[in-house]
Write a protein that holds these residues in place. Sequence first.
Motif, PDB file in Angstrom:
ATOM      1  N   GLU A  59       7.814-106.461 -45.916  1.00 50.15           N
ATOM      2  CA  GLU A  59       9.201-106.071 -46.141  1.00 50.15           C
ATOM      3  C   GLU A  59       9.827-107.016 -47.169  1.00 50.15           C
ATOM      4  O   GLU A  59       9.336-108.115 -47.396  1.00 50.15           O
ATOM      5  N   HIS A  60      10.922-106.570 -47.747  1.00 50.99           N
ATOM      6  CA  HIS A  60      11.688-107.405 -48.669  1.00 50.99           C
ATOM      7  C   HIS A  60      12.733-108.166 -47.856  1.00 50.99           C
ATOM      8  O   HIS A  60      13.606-107.540 -47.245  1.00 50.99           O
ATOM      9  N   PRO A  61      12.670-109.507 -47.834  1.00 51.40           N
ATOM     10  CA  PRO A  61      13.685-110.258 -47.086  1.00 51.40           C
ATOM     11  C   PRO A  61      14.971-110.385 -47.890  1.00 51.40           C
ATOM     12  O   PRO A  61      14.948-110.537 -49.111  1.00 51.40           O
ATOM     13  N   LEU A  62      16.094-110.285 -47.217  1.00 53.97           N
ATOM     14  CA  LEU A  62      17.412-110.505 -47.810  1.00 53.97           C
ATOM     15  C   LEU A  62      18.228-111.347 -46.841  1.00 53.97           C
ATOM     16  O   LEU A  62      17.967-111.332 -45.632  1.00 53.97           O
ATOM     17  N   LEU A  63      19.223-112.037 -47.368  1.00 49.71           N
ATOM     18  CA  LEU A  63      20.119-112.846 -46.546  1.00 49.71           C
ATOM     19  C   LEU A  63      21.551-112.410 -46.824  1.00 49.71           C
ATOM     20  O   LEU A  63      22.008-112.444 -47.967  1.00 49.71           O
ATOM     21  N   ASP A  64      22.251-111.977 -45.792  1.00 46.40           N
ATOM     22  CA  ASP A  64      23.642-111.543 -45.902  1.00 46.40           C
ATOM     23  C   ASP A  64      24.544-112.701 -45.479  1.00 46.40           C
ATOM     24  O   ASP A  64      24.559-113.093 -44.316  1.00 46.40           O
ATOM     25  N   LEU A  65      25.278-113.250 -46.436  1.00 48.38           N
ATOM     26  CA  LEU A  65      26.186-114.367 -46.164  1.00 48.38           C
ATOM     27  C   LEU A  65      27.653-113.948 -46.240  1.00 48.38           C
ATOM     28  O   LEU A  65      28.532-114.777 -46.449  1.00 48.38           O
ATOM     29  N   SER A  66      27.927-112.667 -46.055  1.00 47.36           N
ATOM     30  CA  SER A  66      29.300-112.178 -46.201  1.00 47.36           C
ATOM     31  C   SER A  66      30.256-112.752 -45.162  1.00 47.36           C
ATOM     32  O   SER A  66      31.472-112.753 -45.380  1.00 47.36           O
ATOM     33  N   GLU A  67      29.742-113.260 -44.055  1.00 45.43           N
ATOM     34  CA  GLU A  67      30.608-113.802 -43.005  1.00 45.43           C
ATOM     35  C   GLU A  67      30.262-115.246 -42.664  1.00 45.43           C
ATOM     36  O   GLU A  67      30.355-115.663 -41.512  1.00 45.43           O
ATOM     37  N   VAL A  68      29.848-116.020 -43.693  1.00 44.32           N
ATOM     38  CA  VAL A  68      29.417-117.392 -43.460  1.00 44.32           C
ATOM     39  C   VAL A  68      30.266-118.376 -44.248  1.00 44.32           C
ATOM     40  O   VAL A  68      30.669-118.100 -45.378  1.00 44.32           O
ATOM     41  N   TYR A  69      30.500-119.510 -43.619  1.00 46.22           N
ATOM     42  CA  TYR A  69      31.134-120.648 -44.275  1.00 46.22           C
ATOM     43  C   TYR A  69      30.112-121.775 -44.296  1.00 46.22           C
ATOM     44  O   TYR A  69      29.470-122.048 -43.286  1.00 46.22           O
ATOM     45  N   LEU A  70      29.950-122.407 -45.459  1.00 49.63           N
ATOM     46  CA  LEU A  70      29.095-123.582 -45.566  1.00 49.63           C
ATOM     47  C   LEU A  70      30.005-124.793 -45.486  1.00 49.63           C
ATOM     48  O   LEU A  70      30.864-124.984 -46.340  1.00 49.63           O
ATOM     49  N   ALA A  71      29.823-125.596 -44.444  1.00 50.11           N
ATOM     50  CA  ALA A  71      30.765-126.669 -44.179  1.00 50.11           C
ATOM     51  C   ALA A  71      30.362-128.018 -44.751  1.00 50.11           C
ATOM     52  O   ALA A  71      31.147-128.951 -44.699  1.00 50.11           O
ATOM     53  N   SER A 108      26.700-107.434 -53.872  1.00 49.87           N
ATOM     54  CA  SER A 108      26.635-106.419 -52.820  1.00 49.87           C
ATOM     55  C   SER A 108      25.178-106.145 -52.453  1.00 49.87           C
ATOM     56  O   SER A 108      24.265-106.505 -53.190  1.00 49.87           O
ATOM     57  N   LEU A 109      25.000-105.478 -51.321  1.00 50.73           N
ATOM     58  CA  LEU A 109      23.667-105.073 -50.906  1.00 50.73           C
ATOM     59  C   LEU A 109      23.080-104.096 -51.921  1.00 50.73           C
ATOM     60  O   LEU A 109      21.904-104.166 -52.255  1.00 50.73           O
ATOM     61  N   THR A 110      23.918-103.228 -52.449  1.00 51.36           N
ATOM     62  CA  THR A 110      23.460-102.249 -53.432  1.00 51.36           C
ATOM     63  C   THR A 110      22.899-102.938 -54.668  1.00 51.36           C
ATOM     64  O   THR A 110      21.830-102.567 -55.159  1.00 51.36           O
ATOM     65  N   SER A 111      23.582-103.953 -55.179  1.00 52.47           N
ATOM     66  CA  SER A 111      23.079-104.647 -56.367  1.00 52.47           C
ATOM     67  C   SER A 111      21.790-105.402 -56.068  1.00 52.47           C
ATOM     68  O   SER A 111      20.897-105.468 -56.906  1.00 52.47           O
ATOM     69  N   ALA A 112      21.661-105.953 -54.856  1.00 51.83           N
ATOM     70  CA  ALA A 112      20.422-106.629 -54.479  1.00 51.83           C
ATOM     71  C   ALA A 112      19.269-105.638 -54.405  1.00 51.83           C
ATOM     72  O   ALA A 112      18.166-105.910 -54.894  1.00 51.83           O
ATOM     73  N   LEU A 113      19.516-104.470 -53.816  1.00 50.09           N
ATOM     74  CA  LEU A 113      18.469-103.448 -53.714  1.00 50.09           C
ATOM     75  C   LEU A 113      18.117-102.898 -55.084  1.00 50.09           C
ATOM     76  O   LEU A 113      16.937-102.647 -55.373  1.00 50.09           O
ATOM     77  N   ASP A 114      19.109-102.722 -55.956  1.00 48.12           N
ATOM     78  CA  ASP A 114      18.838-102.269 -57.322  1.00 48.12           C
ATOM     79  C   ASP A 114      17.950-103.271 -58.059  1.00 48.12           C
ATOM     80  O   ASP A 114      17.042-102.891 -58.799  1.00 48.12           O
ATOM     81  N   ALA A 115      18.213-104.567 -57.864  1.00 46.42           N
ATOM     82  CA  ALA A 115      17.393-105.592 -58.499  1.00 46.42           C
ATOM     83  C   ALA A 115      15.960-105.543 -57.976  1.00 46.42           C
ATOM     84  O   ALA A 115      15.011-105.714 -58.739  1.00 46.42           O
ATOM     85  N   LEU A 116      15.796-105.283 -56.685  1.00 47.10           N
ATOM     86  CA  LEU A 116      14.448-105.202 -56.107  1.00 47.10           C
ATOM     87  C   LEU A 116      13.670-103.998 -56.626  1.00 47.10           C
ATOM     88  O   LEU A 116      12.460-104.059 -56.782  1.00 47.10           O
ATOM     89  N   THR A 117      14.367-102.902 -56.899  1.00 50.16           N
ATOM     90  CA  THR A 117      13.685-101.696 -57.383  1.00 50.16           C
ATOM     91  C   THR A 117      13.570-101.683 -58.899  1.00 50.16           C
ATOM     92  O   THR A 117      12.962-100.773 -59.455  1.00 50.16           O
ATOM     93  N   GLY A 118      14.166-102.666 -59.564  1.00 47.92           N
ATOM     94  CA  GLY A 118      14.087-102.717 -61.015  1.00 47.92           C
ATOM     95  C   GLY A 118      15.152-101.907 -61.713  1.00 47.92           C
ATOM     96  O   GLY A 118      15.122-101.746 -62.929  1.00 47.92           O
ATOM     97  N   ARG A 119      16.112-101.374 -60.970  1.00 48.54           N
ATOM     98  CA  ARG A 119      17.169-100.559 -61.574  1.00 48.54           C
ATOM     99  C   ARG A 119      18.366-101.390 -62.007  1.00 48.54           C
ATOM    100  O   ARG A 119      19.267-100.895 -62.648  1.00 48.54           O
ATOM    101  N   GLY A 120      18.397-102.633 -61.614  1.00 46.74           N
ATOM    102  CA  GLY A 120      19.558-103.455 -61.943  1.00 46.74           C
ATOM    103  C   GLY A 120      19.120-104.821 -62.406  1.00 46.74           C
ATOM    104  O   GLY A 120      17.935-105.126 -62.464  1.00 46.74           O
ATOM    105  N   PRO A 121      20.085-105.672 -62.761  1.00 47.85           N
ATOM    106  CA  PRO A 121      19.748-107.031 -63.182  1.00 47.85           C
ATOM    107  C   PRO A 121      19.084-107.796 -62.052  1.00 47.85           C
ATOM    108  O   PRO A 121      19.322-107.531 -60.884  1.00 47.85           O
TER     109      PRO A 121
END
Length: 163
Positions: A67-79, A127-140
């Motif tokens: 699988e392709h691993p991703l990390l969602d940090l949309s609700e994280v604070y780095l202290a 966004s998740l969409t831009s990350a997935l586009d990058a994985l499929t080669g459709r985006g930067p």
Amino acid sequence: MDIGQPSPSRVRPGGPAPLLLQTVHEQRTGLGGISVLKARGTVDATNAPRFAEALAEHVADADRAAEHPLLDLSEVYLACADAVRSLDRATGPLARTGRALPVVQPRPHVREALTAAGLPGIRLHASLTSALDALTGRGPAAQEPARAAAQEPARAEPGGPGR
């Protein structure tokens, strides 16, 4: 009159949110399986080692499952700096093999900290969409502010570049 230990809310009002981690597996057409580690809360000195361990395990599990691993940090604070170092420790093996972990939707202060740290094992995405586009080669390949700035047209300076 209160007797005994005060409640945690009275001891640390407005204190850091606890770190919660959840893995979500999905199948995407044209991409196959993805494994998203969703983090929520605050990564600080007390839980940064646990975060690094969970993230490294997430990447290893995703590799074993193809699988392709991703990390969602949309609700994280780095202290603290330990939080950034925990990401570096967990993604170091990816960087050594020329790969990077897509990091999705970091909050502005988290994005700034990660961009400033320049970790080779992560790629920031808006966004998740831009990350997935990058994985499929459709985006930067990455949506990092530092790279976007580097791609702006160069300004001509007297004497040529580097002088």
